[in-house]
Design a protein around this motif. Structure first.
Motif, PDB file in Angstrom:
ATOM      1  N   LYS A 231       4.026   6.607  -0.482  1.00  0.00           N
ATOM      2  CA  LYS A 231       3.312   5.609   0.322  1.00  0.00           C
ATOM      3  C   LYS A 231       2.235   6.317   1.126  1.00  0.00           C
ATOM      4  CE  LYS A 231       3.891   2.484   4.246  1.00  0.00           C
ATOM      5  NZ  LYS A 231       3.023   3.337   5.103  1.00  0.00           N
TER       6      LYS A 231
ATOM      7  N   LEU B 230       1.253   1.538  -1.700  1.00  0.00           N
ATOM      8  CA  LEU B 230       2.506   2.059  -2.228  1.00  0.00           C
ATOM      9  C   LEU B 230       2.300   2.399  -3.703  1.00  0.00           C
ATOM     10  CD1 LEU B 230       5.567   2.564  -1.751  1.00  0.00           C
ATOM     11  CD2 LEU B 230       5.956   0.192  -2.449  1.00  0.00           C
TER      12      LEU B 230
ATOM     13  N   TYR C 182       3.322  -4.352   0.696  1.00  0.00           N
ATOM     14  CA  TYR C 182       2.286  -3.326   0.614  1.00  0.00           C
ATOM     15  C   TYR C 182       1.313  -3.623  -0.540  1.00  0.00           C
ATOM     16  CZ  TYR C 182       5.410  -0.738   3.714  1.00  0.00           C
ATOM     17  OH  TYR C 182       6.208  -0.378   4.753  1.00  0.00           O
TER      18      TYR C 182
END
Length: 298
Positions: free
Chosen positions: A242, A247, A283
């Motif tokens: 990350k 991510l 994400y």
């Protein structure tokens, strides 16, 4: 409110408290209030840096940054908390010096008035940022929330300390009042050393592209294992990292003749299925799924 709007609110709030803190601290010669105001001034600069970084990251530039610019986010956050860490160390040394040299005369009543105003203001901003941080995966907003948490703790410490100092003036221990101000700075600085350390540590991990939080890894590995069993793949290899809001997920499925997916079309359908399942993690995801019969390529 957008990420930019939240950061601007943080800038304006920090600027207001910085001016009030420094002016008030100079007027009554309080090291604790000056420390609080100085922290707010540094927060203004650091929040502006976050704002510039967030704006720059959002600008698309695939030619120069084919994998995105998210790494800028943890770098800025590291810089921010290195400065805050240095501020805490300087305050720690300064307060220790004052304690060893007879303390510091401060008017507790005026200091108490400042601390009430500061605490209420910080709590309002912190409440808003905490609420916003829960609904956002922006590292910048999280960093601002942590920054205001420190400022709120500072203000609460000032409030409690000067309340105690005010009460002390009505007792026979009034001569200890001069030690309250530097003692508060010392204690708050020691306490505040932890948060910068944690934030620096966590974001250095992102710059180094280390694995994300265990709960994220666990969720991903569970989904991959389910797919592995569903399609009777021999094995799977998963790599994750990350960086900022992005991510990175790389999955390699190793298959053989008995696996339930052999064609490119079937592999694409699995990619679609996994992409849909991964959405729940959140994400901005960079998902790569490969298929091979030779573990060497996994």
């Amino acid at each position: 409110m957008s990420e930019k709007g939240v950061l601007m609110l943080s800038v304006y709030g920090a600027l207001l408290f910085a001016v009030i803190g420094v002016v008030w601290g100079l007027m009554i010669d309080s090291q604790m209030i000056l420390f609080d105001g100085g922290y707010s001034f540094i927060s203004v600069v650091l929040s502006l840096l976050s704002l510039l970084g967030a704006t720059y990251i959002k600008k698309r530039d695939e030619k120069r940054f084919p994998f995105g610019k998210e790494v800028i986010e943890p770098i800025i956050i590291i810089a921010k908390y290195v400065v805050i860490l240095l501020l805490c160390v300087v305050a720690l040394i300064s307060s220790g010096y004052d304690l060893l040299n007879g303390g510091r005369e401060v008017a507790p009543g005026y200091a108490l008035a400042y601390s009430v105003l500061s605490t209420l203001g910080c709590l309002v901003v912190l409440f808003f940022l905490t609420k916003r941080a829960r609904n956002s995966q922006s590292g910048f907003i999280e960093a601002e929330q942590k920054q205001w948490l420190m400022d709120t703790l500072l203000s609460v410490a000032v409030l409690l300390g000067f309340l105690f100092a005010t009460l002390l003036t009505y007792t026979k221990y009034v001569y200890y009042v001069v030690y309250i101000d530097p003692l508060m700075v010392l204690l708050v600085s020691l306490y505040c050393l932890k948060l910068p350390y944690v934030m620096i540590r966590d974001h250095v991990r992102e710059v180094l592209e280390m694995s994300p939080a265990p709960q994220i890894q666990s969720h991903i590995h569970q989904l991959v294992k389910e797919m592995e069993q569903k399609y009777q793949f021999v094995e799977s290899v998963t790599r994750t990292s990350k960086v900022g809001e992005k991510l990175y997920i790389e999955i390699d499925f190793i298959l053989d003749a008995s696996s339930n997916a052999q064609t490119v079309k079937e592999h694409d359908l699995i990619r679609e299925e996994m992409d849909h399942q991964m959405k729940g993690i959140g994400y901005t995801q960079w998902l790569t799924i490969s298929f091979t019969q030779d573990r060497k390529w996994a």
